[in-house]
Design an enzyme around this catalytic site. Structure first.
Site, PDB file in Angstrom:
ATOM      1  N   LYS A  85      35.066  -4.815 -42.924  1.00 31.20           N
ATOM      2  CA  LYS A  85      35.072  -3.692 -41.974  1.00 31.20           C
ATOM      3  C   LYS A  85      36.502  -3.322 -41.572  1.00 31.20           C
ATOM      4  O   LYS A  85      36.852  -2.143 -41.539  1.00 31.20           O
ATOM      5  CB  LYS A  85      34.231  -4.102 -40.752  1.00 31.20           C
ATOM      6  CG  LYS A  85      34.129  -3.060 -39.671  1.00 31.20           C
ATOM      7  CD  LYS A  85      32.950  -3.343 -38.769  1.00 31.20           C
ATOM      8  CE  LYS A  85      33.231  -4.361 -37.679  1.00 31.20           C
ATOM      9  NZ  LYS A  85      34.144  -3.862 -36.642  1.00 31.20           N
ATOM     10  N   SER A  86      37.324  -4.310 -41.263  1.00 28.12           N
ATOM     11  CA  SER A  86      38.700  -4.016 -40.831  1.00 28.12           C
ATOM     12  C   SER A  86      39.477  -3.297 -41.933  1.00 28.12           C
ATOM     13  O   SER A  86      40.189  -2.318 -41.679  1.00 28.12           O
ATOM     14  CB  SER A  86      39.438  -5.310 -40.482  1.00 28.12           C
ATOM     15  OG  SER A  86      38.908  -5.872 -39.321  1.00 28.12           O
TER      16      SER A  86
ATOM     17  N   ARG B 122      35.710  -1.020 -22.435  1.00 30.42           N
ATOM     18  CA  ARG B 122      36.696  -1.961 -22.997  1.00 30.42           C
ATOM     19  C   ARG B 122      38.132  -1.515 -22.690  1.00 30.42           C
ATOM     20  O   ARG B 122      38.386  -0.340 -22.489  1.00 30.42           O
ATOM     21  CB  ARG B 122      36.453  -2.115 -24.509  1.00 30.42           C
ATOM     22  CG  ARG B 122      35.098  -2.787 -24.777  1.00 30.42           C
ATOM     23  CD  ARG B 122      34.790  -2.915 -26.240  1.00 30.42           C
ATOM     24  NE  ARG B 122      35.754  -3.762 -26.929  1.00 30.42           N
ATOM     25  CZ  ARG B 122      35.791  -3.909 -28.245  1.00 30.42           C
ATOM     26  NH1 ARG B 122      34.933  -3.251 -29.017  1.00 30.42           N
ATOM     27  NH2 ARG B 122      36.680  -4.710 -28.800  1.00 30.42           N
TER      28      ARG B 122
ATOM     29  N   ASP C 171      36.256 -13.171 -34.289  1.00 26.53           N
ATOM     30  CA  ASP C 171      34.921 -12.566 -34.399  1.00 26.53           C
ATOM     31  C   ASP C 171      33.842 -13.589 -34.754  1.00 26.53           C
ATOM     32  O   ASP C 171      32.654 -13.264 -34.747  1.00 26.53           O
ATOM     33  CB  ASP C 171      34.937 -11.447 -35.450  1.00 26.53           C
ATOM     34  CG  ASP C 171      35.772 -10.256 -34.975  1.00 26.53           C
ATOM     35  OD1 ASP C 171      35.957 -10.098 -33.748  1.00 26.53           O
ATOM     36  OD2 ASP C 171      36.255  -9.495 -35.831  1.00 26.53           O
TER      37      ASP C 171
ATOM     38  N   ARG D 143      27.638  -8.993 -33.595  1.00 27.36           N
ATOM     39  CA  ARG D 143      27.985 -10.372 -33.985  1.00 27.36           C
ATOM     40  C   ARG D 143      27.085 -11.377 -33.273  1.00 27.36           C
ATOM     41  O   ARG D 143      26.711 -12.401 -33.839  1.00 27.36           O
ATOM     42  CB  ARG D 143      29.454 -10.659 -33.700  1.00 27.36           C
ATOM     43  CG  ARG D 143      30.395  -9.670 -34.386  1.00 27.36           C
ATOM     44  CD  ARG D 143      31.421 -10.327 -35.266  1.00 27.36           C
ATOM     45  NE  ARG D 143      32.227  -9.316 -35.932  1.00 27.36           N
ATOM     46  CZ  ARG D 143      32.029  -8.879 -37.176  1.00 27.36           C
ATOM     47  NH1 ARG D 143      31.061  -9.371 -37.924  1.00 27.36           N
ATOM     48  NH2 ARG D 143      32.805  -7.949 -37.706  1.00 27.36           N
TER      49      ARG D 143
HETATM   50  C1  S3P Z   1      39.894  -5.848 -35.600  1.00 29.68           C
HETATM   51  C2  S3P Z   1      40.639  -6.699 -34.835  1.00 29.68           C
HETATM   52  C3  S3P Z   1      40.057  -7.640 -33.862  1.00 29.68           C
HETATM   53  C4  S3P Z   1      38.592  -7.881 -34.118  1.00 29.68           C
HETATM   54  C5  S3P Z   1      37.845  -6.626 -34.379  1.00 29.68           C
HETATM   55  C6  S3P Z   1      38.431  -5.855 -35.563  1.00 29.68           C
HETATM   56  C7  S3P Z   1      40.599  -4.906 -36.482  1.00 29.68           C
HETATM   57  O1  S3P Z   1      40.223  -7.104 -32.566  1.00 29.68           O
HETATM   58  O2  S3P Z   1      38.012  -8.581 -33.045  1.00 29.68           O
HETATM   59  O3  S3P Z   1      36.490  -6.904 -34.653  1.00 29.68           O
HETATM   60  O4  S3P Z   1      39.974  -4.310 -37.370  1.00 29.68           O
HETATM   61  O5  S3P Z   1      41.814  -4.736 -36.308  1.00 29.68           O
HETATM   62  P1  S3P Z   1      41.605  -7.310 -31.784  1.00 29.68           P
HETATM   63  O6  S3P Z   1      42.665  -6.918 -32.711  1.00 29.68           O
HETATM   64  O7  S3P Z   1      41.583  -6.414 -30.591  1.00 29.68           O
HETATM   65  O8  S3P Z   1      41.625  -8.766 -31.419  1.00 29.68           O
END
Ligand code: S3P
Length: 436
Positions: free
Chosen positions: A25-26, A128, A322, A395
């Site tokens: 996903k990232s 958030r 995560d 999650r």
């Molecule tokens: C992500 C970074 C993480 C992660 C999120 C996806 C990303 O968050 O928890 O699910 O794609 O860069 P943070 O960077 O705010 O810790």
């Protein structure tokens, strides 16, 4: 997301087989966003099919980026890059849905675009913290506003000329880092970012591959403004290690399991789950290591294991961020005590994951205690059946399903549709592995 769905998860005799995972996903968000501002067309294969990446695609579409779906399963999309100055003002509010990555990365990008953008999201995302991106963007010269004195969405951004800054991030957050890297691409002068810990580095890898000038590592990186547009390039997204993680823990805690997962991204900034499971004594093999889309990948093989408790803190926290609700499930089935500390970031994820994980696992009989910045799990006793709720957090939904698979009674999971955010085929893959 669809309407509320309940799911019943019963313990199964065996957990056996192989599943192909959704694209990371990232990495998918980044491939879409960087592809959108590149020069030329790029095909993105194995794109994450979840609702979060659909939110990114919808926002980019409103900003004038054309995308064509080439294949639906696995999802493949062609992005027609508009170059660094080709985005146009959206006619309506941009809706990031449940996706923090969409909102934060786009905020960084839009701070440098000469038009007005308004970004919103669902109830979770609107609660958030956004002050962490608004503050440095303001220091760079952006005009940004948000609810709650600029700390929450909806956000309004009037983009314009930015100035590079040197900035120490208050949290190890790849979303924050990536937002500022995107702004830095369009700023006057260099932008230097210092990070308190090792957050995921997918942006750095992909931006370098597309021709951006990025120097340094080990917690201090400098990005130079683009002298020419990013170069578009085809990419295949590795399997998502955060999705693989559910089957790794399910396999480790189930008494009769053998599961193989192919082509999983094992970027060291993401692979804390592998280190944690090994430290807990899991029978986990990493095979066929290679490269995909500029990222290290491998096949993972997990078998039934006798787990023991561990302590998780420090650099392990951003590397497992995560997976912590799921590691709490692993810890419930382990011998001894597991302590998770310095993980206060969990409180500002899709749900307050300290409160929701502790609350829901208690319902399944787990001996688990809430700490201000983590939790303590005394393993070995719990995981009976019961009724639990995902709190609309993908999650947590999948972690609770794993608890049901290995438990001693039926688990009824409310709001089970939350899995669609990152892993729409989760229930199908669960049926495959349980032989249904
Ligand atoms: C992500 C970074 C993480 C992660 C999120 C996806 C990303 O968050 O928890 O699910 O794609 O860069 P943070 O960077 O705010 O810790």
């Amino acid at each position: 997301m669809g309407r509320a769905v309940d799911r019943k998860i019963a313990g199964c005799a065996t957990l056996d087989g192989e599943v192909s995972l959704p694209g990371d996903k990232s990495i998918s968000h980044r491939a879409l966003i960087f592809g959108a501002i590149a020069q030329g067309r790029a095909r993105i294969g194995n794109l994450s099919p979840g609702a979060d990446c659909r939110s990114t695609m919808a926002c980019l579409g409103q900003l004038g980026v054309e995308m064509e779906e080439l294949c639906s399963s696995p999802l493949a999309v062609e992005v027609r890059g508009v170059g660094g100055s080709g985005l146009r003002e959206a006619e309506d509010v941009l809706d990031a849905g449940n996706s923090g990555t969409t909102m934060r990365l786009l905020a960084g990008l839009l701070a440098a675009q000469p038009f007005l953008s308004i970004l919103t999201g669902d109830r979770s995302l609107r609660s958030r913290p956004m002050g962490r991106i608004m503050e440095p963007l303001r220091l760079m010269g952006a005009q940004v506003w948000g609810r709650g004195a600029g700390t929450m969405a909806p956000l309004a951004i009037r983009g314009g000329e930015l100035q590079g800054i040197t900035y120490r991030l208050p949290v190890a957050s790849a979303q924050l880092k990536s937002a500022l890297l995107l702004a830095g691409l369009f700023a006057r002068g260099e932008t230097t970012l210092e990070e308190p810990g090792p957050s995921r580095d997918h942006s750095e890898r992909m931006l370098r591959a597309m021709g951006a000038r990025l120097e340094g590592e080990n917690g201090r990186i400098t990005i130079s403004p683009l002298s020419r547009p990013l170069k578009a390039g085809d990419v295949t997204v590795p399997g998502d290690i955060s999705s693989a993680a559910y089957w790794l823990v399910a396999g480790a805690i189930h008494p009769h399991a053998r599961v193989r997962l192919e082509g999983v991204g094992i970027n060291p900034t993401r692979s804390g789950i592998l280190d944690a499971l090994r430290a807990m004594g899991a029978r986990l093999e990493i095979e066929k290591e290679g490269w995909e889309g500029g990222e290290p990948v491998a096949d993972l093989l997990i078998e039934s294991s006798e787990l023991r408790g561990i302590d998780l803190e420090g650099d392990m926290i951003p590397r497992t961020i995560d997976e912590l609700p799921l590691l709490a499930v692993a810890a419930s089935a382990a011998r001894g005590t597991t302590t998770i500390r310095q993980a206060g970031e969990l409180r500002v994820k899709e749900s307050d994951r300290i409160a929701t994980t502790v609350g829901e696992l208690s319902r399944l009989g787990v001996d688990i205690e809430e700490l201000p910045d983590g939790m303590v799990i005394r393993g070995g006793g719990g995981l009976r059946g019961g009724e639990v709720d995902s709190h609309h957090d993908h999650r947590l939904a999948m972690a609770l399903a794993v608890a049901g698979l290995a438990g001693r009674g039926e688990v009824v999971l409310h709001n089970a549709e939350a899995v669609d955010i990152s892993y729409p085929a989760f229930w199908r893959d669960l049926d495959t592995l349980t032989g249904k």
